[in-house]
Scaffold this motif. Structure first.
Motif, PDB file in Angstrom:
ATOM      1  N   PRO A 174      30.118  41.103  40.656  1.00 60.32           N
ATOM      2  CA  PRO A 174      28.928  41.868  41.057  1.00 60.32           C
ATOM      3  C   PRO A 174      28.225  42.468  39.839  1.00 60.32           C
ATOM      4  CG  PRO A 174      30.868  42.478  42.371  1.00 60.32           C
ATOM      5  CD  PRO A 174      31.354  41.649  41.221  1.00 60.32           C
ATOM      6  N   TYR A 221      24.741  38.588  41.758  1.00 62.39           N
ATOM      7  CA  TYR A 221      26.090  38.371  41.230  1.00 62.39           C
ATOM      8  C   TYR A 221      26.024  37.447  40.013  1.00 62.39           C
ATOM      9  CZ  TYR A 221      27.439  40.248  45.752  1.00 62.39           C
ATOM     10  OH  TYR A 221      27.568  41.050  46.852  1.00 62.39           O
ATOM     11  N   TYR A 281      29.173  35.749  49.132  1.00 61.87           N
ATOM     12  CA  TYR A 281      29.957  36.257  48.007  1.00 61.87           C
ATOM     13  C   TYR A 281      31.455  36.144  48.290  1.00 61.87           C
ATOM     14  CZ  TYR A 281      32.446  39.843  45.350  1.00 61.87           C
ATOM     15  OH  TYR A 281      33.365  40.510  44.593  1.00 61.87           O
TER      16      TYR A 281
END
Length: 399
Positions: free
Chosen positions: A37, A44, A24
């Motif tokens: 998120p 995500y 991420y």
């Protein structure tokens, strides 16, 4: 099981993807996608951002396709922004099913093979060296200061007739970069490897090295198309590094920069045919103390360099938080400083609408234009010519 390849289309809907925390943070730092998120831990929402290309993060590859489905159009825009003497569809044939990077590799490998099929181009290159025998001329200053006046070895400078010239270095740099792209066909990779072997006597570029420039001439005519595509490939942002335990590689183009370069070059040329000249990124100051600098994308200048028109190219409307109409405020500032009654914003069609804004009590009108990038090259340049005439018709008296 999560997918190993995530394919996104510019302007398309977001997709949910499960990522580890390091994946991420790595994807977010690369800025090739917009990533948010969700309420579910580890999931995500990912959508295409302002870049196109591909990035591999560990075992996951993210591909961002351009909204322009015909890749020939995209290559046309890329080429026009870098070189005015561009090719058309008959030189680079790409299909809608092609991914951008493998498609560019396919086109480059064929153009480079055609350019070098008669042998590598050779030319003279000035070489400085230290030799046991005299060749060329002695560098007397270096001989005295660094060689302490000893008779041998000699610090010399000479012209060498070699294949290690700018044109071949560019072909090699582009080939090496494309060989790192995932998804190449066997035939494309084989052609690139053959080119790499053929260029064995050419200096391999080092990381971070500025690529040499070249000038079109009668001697390098057969290289022109391959070199122009090499310029496009090398102009893309590429990277290769490790983020913690992840290996990250990528190859990206900024769509806003491609569009801005095209508009400035094509529209500037069209305006210049109507008289005067144009300047790109023309430096201005907002205030009398010259502390606040501004650089409009394109200004059209008339006699005595008096400004006739100001243009800003925006692939999409800029809407930062708290400033939903930032493009309009920016153009109003340009018009105020330049003393113009009209300002022009140019967007890609589909990202913004054609509109006219009359600023209250300011005597300034801001026109929002669009260009349809899906049109074939001739029609797209026709749109640019029409836009230039509309801008010219708004100029009082054509100073």
């Amino acid at each position: 099981m999560r997918p190993t390849t995530l394919i996104l289309t510019e302007g398309g809907p977001p997709q949910p993807v499960r990522l580890s925390p390091i994946e991420y943070y790595t994807l977010r730092s690369l800025a090739i996608v917009d990533i948010t998120p969700t309420l579910e831990t580890g999931i995500y929402s990912i959508s295409a951002g302002r870049k196109i290309g591909a990035v591999s993060v560990g075992d996951t590859q993210v591909i961002v396709r351009p909204k322009i489905t015909d890749l020939n159009r995209l290559v046309f825009l890329l080429g026009y922004s870098l070189n005015r003497d561009i090719w058309r569809d008959d030189h680079v044939r790409l299909t809608e099913a092609d991914e951008l990077l493998p498609a560019l590799a396919e086109a480059f490998s064929r153009l480079a093979a055609r350019a070098t099929e008669q042998g590598l181009l050779q030319g003279y290159r000035t070489v400085k060296d230290v030799l046991p025998v005299l060749r060329g001329r002695v560098l007397a200053g270096e001989q005295m200061s660094r060689r302490f006046g000893l008779p041998v070895p000699l610090a010399v400078e000479y012209d060498d007739f070699t294949v290690d010239i700018a044109e071949n270095r560019l072909l090699l740099a582009a080939a090496l970069r494309l060989l790192t792209v995932a998804g190449l066909s066997v035939a494309t990779r084989r052609r690139l490897m053959r080119l790499r072997v053929a260029l064995a006597d050419v200096t391999v570029p080092t990381r971070g090295e500025v690529h040499p420039s070249w000038e079109p001439s009668r001697l390098n005519t057969r290289y022109h198309n391959a070199l122009r595509l090499a310029d496009i490939i090398l102009a893309a942002q590429s990277f290769e590094h490790r983020a913690g335990d992840l290996t990250v590689t990528g190859f990206m183009f900024d769509m806003w920069r491609i569009f801005e370069d095209f508009v400035c070059a094509a529209l500037g040329d069209a305006l210049a045919t109507l008289g005067g000249r144009y300047a790109i990124q023309h430096p201005l100051h907002l205030d009398d103390s010259l502390e606040v600098r501004m650089k409009p994308d394109l200004v059209w200048l008339g006699s005595h360099d008096r400004c006739r028109a100001v243009v800003d190219a925006k692939y999409k409307a800029e809407r930062p938080d708290g400033f939903p109409d930032a493009d309009l405020y920016q153009m109003l500032a340009y018009c105020t400083v330049l003393g113009l009654e009209h300002g022009h914003l140019v967007y890609a069609k589909g990202n913004e609408q054609v509109r006219t804004h009359t600023v209250r009590r300011a005597g300034v009108v801001i026109f929002c234009h669009t260009l349809d990038l899906a049109e074939p090259p001739a029609q797209l340049l026709g749109q640019v010519d029409q836009l230039a005439r509309r801008i010219a018709n708004r100029v009082p008296g054509r100073q």
